[in-house]
Structures are given as C-alpha cells and as structure tokens.
Scaffold this active site. Sequence first.
Site, PDB file in Angstrom:
ATOM      1  N   ARG A 145       0.789  -1.194   0.022  1.00 50.73           N
ATOM      2  CA  ARG A 145       0.088   0.099   0.041  1.00 50.73           C
ATOM      3  C   ARG A 145       0.875   1.285   0.028  1.00 50.73           C
ATOM      4  NH1 ARG A 145      -5.335   0.492   3.668  1.00 50.73           N
ATOM      5  NH2 ARG A 145      -5.770  -1.253   2.242  1.00 50.73           N
ATOM      6  N   LYS A 164      -6.847 -14.431   5.466  1.00 57.43           N
ATOM      7  CA  LYS A 164      -7.428 -14.478   4.309  1.00 57.43           C
ATOM      8  C   LYS A 164      -6.614 -15.600   3.381  1.00 57.43           C
ATOM      9  CE  LYS A 164      -7.407 -10.503   2.143  1.00 57.43           C
ATOM     10  NZ  LYS A 164      -7.311  -9.322   0.950  1.00 57.43           N
ATOM     11  N   LYS A 182       1.976  -7.889   5.013  1.00 55.69           N
ATOM     12  CA  LYS A 182       1.661  -6.597   4.141  1.00 55.69           C
ATOM     13  C   LYS A 182       2.724  -5.531   4.289  1.00 55.69           C
ATOM     14  CE  LYS A 182      -2.151  -4.895   2.269  1.00 55.69           C
ATOM     15  NZ  LYS A 182      -3.327  -5.712   1.511  1.00 55.69           N
ATOM     16  N   ASP A 229     -18.005   8.022  -4.744  1.00 48.48           N
ATOM     17  CA  ASP A 229     -16.318   8.187  -4.642  1.00 48.48           C
ATOM     18  C   ASP A 229     -15.922   9.432  -4.089  1.00 48.48           C
ATOM     19  OD1 ASP A 229     -13.377   8.269  -5.475  1.00 48.48           O
ATOM     20  OD2 ASP A 229     -13.756   6.128  -6.179  1.00 48.48           O
ATOM     21  N   ALA A 282     -13.297  -3.913   0.480  1.00 47.97           N
ATOM     22  CA  ALA A 282     -12.393  -3.197   1.524  1.00 47.97           C
ATOM     23  C   ALA A 282     -11.824  -3.995   2.418  1.00 47.97           C
ATOM     24  CB  ALA A 282     -12.875  -1.775   1.910  1.00 47.97           C
ATOM     25  N   ASN A 283     -10.403  -3.869   2.710  1.00 45.13           N
ATOM     26  CA  ASN A 283      -9.762  -4.496   3.816  1.00 45.13           C
ATOM     27  C   ASN A 283     -10.086  -3.852   4.967  1.00 45.13           C
ATOM     28  OD1 ASN A 283      -8.283  -6.900   2.897  1.00 45.13           O
ATOM     29  ND2 ASN A 283      -6.983  -5.442   1.743  1.00 45.13           N
TER      30      ASN A 283
HETATM   31  P1  NAI Z   1      -8.118   1.973  -5.606  1.00 47.50           P
HETATM   32  O1  NAI Z   1      -7.222   2.774  -4.915  1.00 47.50           O
HETATM   33  O2  NAI Z   1      -7.857   1.533  -6.997  1.00 47.50           O
HETATM   34  O3  NAI Z   1      -9.763   2.502  -5.379  1.00 47.50           O
HETATM   35  C1  NAI Z   1     -10.201   3.034  -4.326  1.00 47.50           C
HETATM   36  C2  NAI Z   1     -11.085   4.042  -4.644  1.00 47.50           C
HETATM   37  O4  NAI Z   1     -11.736   4.541  -3.144  1.00 47.50           O
HETATM   38  C3  NAI Z   1     -10.665   5.354  -5.290  1.00 47.50           C
HETATM   39  O5  NAI Z   1     -11.210   5.391  -6.214  1.00 47.50           O
HETATM   40  C4  NAI Z   1     -10.725   6.585  -4.191  1.00 47.50           C
HETATM   41  O6  NAI Z   1     -10.914   7.670  -4.917  1.00 47.50           O
HETATM   42  C5  NAI Z   1     -11.967   5.956  -3.326  1.00 47.50           C
HETATM   43  N1  NAI Z   1     -12.063   6.399  -2.010  1.00 47.50           N
HETATM   44  C6  NAI Z   1     -11.108   6.424  -1.142  1.00 47.50           C
HETATM   45  N2  NAI Z   1     -11.617   7.159   0.137  1.00 47.50           N
HETATM   46  C7  NAI Z   1     -13.132   7.095  -0.159  1.00 47.50           C
HETATM   47  C8  NAI Z   1     -14.290   7.412   0.516  1.00 47.50           C
HETATM   48  N3  NAI Z   1     -14.018   7.946   1.851  1.00 47.50           N
HETATM   49  N4  NAI Z   1     -15.290   7.373  -0.157  1.00 47.50           N
HETATM   50  C9  NAI Z   1     -15.580   6.867  -1.130  1.00 47.50           C
HETATM   51  N5  NAI Z   1     -14.712   6.738  -1.968  1.00 47.50           N
HETATM   52  C10 NAI Z   1     -13.241   6.653  -1.705  1.00 47.50           C
HETATM   53  O7  NAI Z   1      -8.012   0.757  -4.596  1.00 47.50           O
HETATM   54  P2  NAI Z   1      -8.507  -0.669  -4.916  1.00 47.50           P
HETATM   55  O8  NAI Z   1      -7.364  -1.821  -5.425  1.00 47.50           O
HETATM   56  O9  NAI Z   1      -9.846  -0.638  -5.819  1.00 47.50           O
HETATM   57  O10 NAI Z   1      -8.915  -1.409  -3.443  1.00 47.50           O
HETATM   58  C11 NAI Z   1      -9.938  -1.058  -2.686  1.00 47.50           C
HETATM   59  C12 NAI Z   1     -10.162  -1.865  -1.434  1.00 47.50           C
HETATM   60  O11 NAI Z   1     -10.094  -3.061  -1.710  1.00 47.50           O
HETATM   61  C13 NAI Z   1      -8.994  -1.389  -0.588  1.00 47.50           C
HETATM   62  O12 NAI Z   1      -9.443  -1.523   0.704  1.00 47.50           O
HETATM   63  C14 NAI Z   1      -7.846  -2.647  -0.828  1.00 47.50           C
HETATM   64  O13 NAI Z   1      -7.276  -3.006   0.095  1.00 47.50           O
HETATM   65  C15 NAI Z   1      -9.255  -3.655  -0.909  1.00 47.50           C
HETATM   66  N6  NAI Z   1      -8.520  -5.020  -1.879  1.00 47.50           N
HETATM   67  C16 NAI Z   1      -8.137  -4.646  -3.018  1.00 47.50           C
HETATM   68  C17 NAI Z   1      -7.646  -5.891  -3.820  1.00 47.50           C
HETATM   69  C18 NAI Z   1      -7.394  -5.485  -5.190  1.00 47.50           C
HETATM   70  O14 NAI Z   1      -7.301  -6.854  -5.949  1.00 47.50           O
HETATM   71  N7  NAI Z   1      -7.186  -4.397  -5.622  1.00 47.50           N
HETATM   72  C19 NAI Z   1      -7.893  -7.116  -3.174  1.00 47.50           C
HETATM   73  C20 NAI Z   1      -8.455  -7.461  -1.832  1.00 47.50           C
HETATM   74  C21 NAI Z   1      -8.866  -6.261  -1.066  1.00 47.50           C
HETATM   75  N1  PHE Z   2      -4.102  -6.278  -2.360  1.00 49.23           N
HETATM   76  C1  PHE Z   2      -4.359  -7.852  -2.503  1.00 49.23           C
HETATM   77  C2  PHE Z   2      -5.024  -8.319  -1.097  1.00 49.23           C
HETATM   78  O1  PHE Z   2      -5.654  -7.667  -0.186  1.00 49.23           O
HETATM   79  C3  PHE Z   2      -2.977  -8.454  -2.106  1.00 49.23           C
HETATM   80  C4  PHE Z   2      -2.153  -9.342  -3.291  1.00 49.23           C
HETATM   81  C5  PHE Z   2      -3.091  -9.602  -4.497  1.00 49.23           C
HETATM   82  C6  PHE Z   2      -1.286  -9.869  -3.112  1.00 49.23           C
HETATM   83  C7  PHE Z   2      -2.828 -10.420  -5.455  1.00 49.23           C
HETATM   84  C8  PHE Z   2      -0.992 -10.637  -3.924  1.00 49.23           C
HETATM   85  C9  PHE Z   2      -1.498 -11.000  -5.103  1.00 49.23           C
HETATM   86  O2  PHE Z   2      -5.625  -9.375  -1.230  1.00 49.23           O
END
Ligand code: NAI
Ligand code: PHE
Length: 360
Positions: free
Chosen positions: A47, A71, A83, A208, A266-267
């Site tokens: 992150r 997880k 992490k 968002d 979200a985590n």
């Molecule tokens: P990202 O950074 O691409 O998207 C997050 C979005 O949330 C952004 O568009 C941001 O502007 C918006 N945002 C931030 N604060 C906000 C608020 N208070 N209200 C509304 N919108 C807000 O992140 P991503 O990759 O989509 O991840 C989202 C969540 O899912 C995180 O908590 C991440 O740890 C979790 N996650 C992501 C995975 C992945 O494959 N990318 C896997 C597992 C969990």
């Molecule tokens: N951001 C992912 C999660 O919270 C982490 C991850 C994705 C790690 C893919 C390895 C491969 O689950």
Amino acid sequence: MEDREVELGLEQWGGEELLIRRDAPTGAWIGIAIHSTVRGPAVGGTRLRRYPSVHAALVDVLRLSAGMTVKNAVAGMPCGGGKAVIAVPGPLTDGEREALLERYAEMIDGLGGRFATGPDIGTGEADMDVIGRRTAHVFCRSLGQGGSGRASPWTAAGVQAGIRATLRHRTGSDDLAGRQVLIQGLGEVGGVLARLLHDAGARLLLADVDRERVRATVAALPGAVEVPAEAVIGTECDVFSPCAIGGVLNAETIPQLRCLIVAGAANNQLLEEADADHLRAAGILYAPDFVINSGGIVRGIGAERLGWGEAQIDARIQAIGETLEEIYRDSERLDISTAAAANRLAQEALTPVEVVSAPG
Ligand code: NAI
Ligand code: PHE
C-alpha cells in the site's frame, strides 16, 4: 508513545517480524510486516499513500498483515500473511517513485523469500514490474514481464459471488436484478464490480471522493445514480459494498446503516471486532472482508505459483460464495458474529501446509 504501549501493540498483533526503514532520498517510511509464515511464505500487497503519521502507517500495516494471514488461510493458499506500506510524504516524480520502489524491492529481496508482495491501494502492475527488477518475490507484474497482470477483476468477481451468496442467505434469493447496490469507492475493484453488477441487472448507487471518477462511471453505466461520498452512510439500499477504505463499520456508522447486507472488497472494514456483533444485532448480514475479497490473491497465487488454469481459478473464486454460506451457518449454529465464525475457520486452517516454492 510509551514503551509499554509499543510492547502491548506488538503483543496484540501477534506477528513474527516487522521491518521499518526510512528511505532517506524521499523521506518515505517503509514498513514490512510478516504476520505469519505458518502456512508458508507471507504474501500480501504493498500500500503506497500518504498517512497522517508514521504511527498510523504502522497500525495499518500491522492490522492489514494479520488480515492477510486469515485471508490466505481461509482461501486455502499455501502461504502465510504479511503486508507492506510505503508512507510517502507527498507526490513523487516518476523517477523518485521508481528509485524508491527499487530500494523497497531490495528490502524484500533481503528477506530471502519470507515475504512476497503484490498490488494494493496506490500500487499497480507497473509498480510490480519495477519491484520485479530487484526481486523475484513479487506477484501481478504485467503479462509482458511474465506476471499474471491485474488482480482486481478477480477480486471483483469474488465480491460479486459473495454478494449473491450473502443475499441468498439473508433474503432467500441471489437474483441481482432490481437490487439496489451502493458501492463506496470506484477504483480498481469497485469500478469492475460496478460493471459486473450493472450487467446482472442491479440498480447502482455509486460514490467516490474522486468526483471525476464517479461521474465517468455513472455515465458509462445507464441507470446508475451518483451518491455524494459524505452521504453513503445512511443511504437506503439492499447491499452496501465498501470498496475503498477500512474502518467504515463502527459504533457511529452502524446505527445509521439502512441495508440488508454489507458485502464489499475493502480490507479491515470493521473498526473493532465487536462491530460485527453490532451489525448482527441490527439484522445486517456482514460478509467478512477477508473472505469475500480473496479473489485477487487466489488468482495471483493460483496463476503464478500453483499452475492453475483459468477454469480452476474461476471455480475457486465462485467457491467464495460456498465458504460464506458455511460461515453464515456456523454463525447461526454457534450464536456468534459472522466475523467470529470466519476467524474460527481461519484458526482451523492455520496449520503448516506444503510450502510453496520460492517465487521466480
Ligand atoms: P483503489 O485505490 O484503486 O480504489 C479506491 C477508490 O476509493 C478510489 O477511487 C478512491 O478515490 C476511493 N475512495 C477513497 N476514500 C473514499 C471514501 N472515503 N469514500 C468513497 N470513495 C473513496 O483501490 P482498490 O484496489 O480498488 O482497493 C479497494 C479496497 O479493496 C482496498 O481496501 C483494498 O485494500 C481492498 N482490496 C483490493 C484488492 C485488489 O485486488 N485490488 C484485493 C483485496 C482487497
Ligand atoms: N491487495 C491484495 C489483497 O489485499 C494483495 C495481493 C493481490 C497480493 C494479489 C498478491 C497477489 O488481497
């Protein structure tokens, strides 16, 4: 912070190793938390963002690393949990960012395979490619660099399967047609999820903090409606899907929620574990975050380390729904929250498995 406070915090964390380094050229703080290697090398995303304080970054990395342990265990991955956070002081030039990521990659490499990373908030495929220049312990590099690419579409697919299972349990039907789904955060995961749910006939309410992003998504999905980011809590819907930040489910927000289920990517959605009991008391079925959002790691680890093909990966991602069903049944049978039932499942899985070969 008092010495005892540090000690208590680390004891409560219960992890194995914490590496903290200040990156002098950029002023960033880098923290790598290896929570558990019981099931194999610790795997978890990186992150990269600004934090209000170094303390906040450390609290985040400790909590997130523990989340990765459960997880990976519940998803049946032959890995432990870890992490990393890179707390940057402000915007970086492309050159500064690359050099910072290369130095960070050398830190990972120095851990000799005890920790491997992937993308998370603030990092993506291109960053994984940069990290891959200095260490083999990285997932989700671009296809051109030999990685499996973005994990987020698979995370979104898993969340959709989880929403269906949770709705089925709560209402008797998993049909998404006409269901009102409120998505908080339209980034990597939330953006793809919105498209999937739209195609399944859901009525979308989208929020968002990035107004441009929400408007572009609303424009691309006919029928979708924008909800101001500050109005998310309290907006009536069937499904509330947090796909942005952690801590959104807490003593202040839960009494205001007007939804049947909470199911999002979200985590660390719960501020405290007791918040899961509060959701239960409010009649809201909560899909434990570390179960419903495991599609990305299943895809990354499955494709890059376990030799799984797309059909096998898809089957494992759809199985997230079955795991949630099991958790909901346990929660009712044992009269505990769904988060407690998910943690029970994780503890059962926290036994050594055949160690995954070192990446690369
Ligand atoms: P990202 O950074 O691409 O998207 C997050 C979005 O949330 C952004 O568009 C941001 O502007 C918006 N945002 C931030 N604060 C906000 C608020 N208070 N209200 C509304 N919108 C807000 O992140 P991503 O990759 O989509 O991840 C989202 C969540 O899912 C995180 O908590 C991440 O740890 C979790 N996650 C992501 C995975 C992945 O494959 N990318 C896997 C597992 C969990
Ligand atoms: N951001 C992912 C999660 O919270 C982490 C991850 C994705 C790690 C893919 C390895 C491969 O689950």
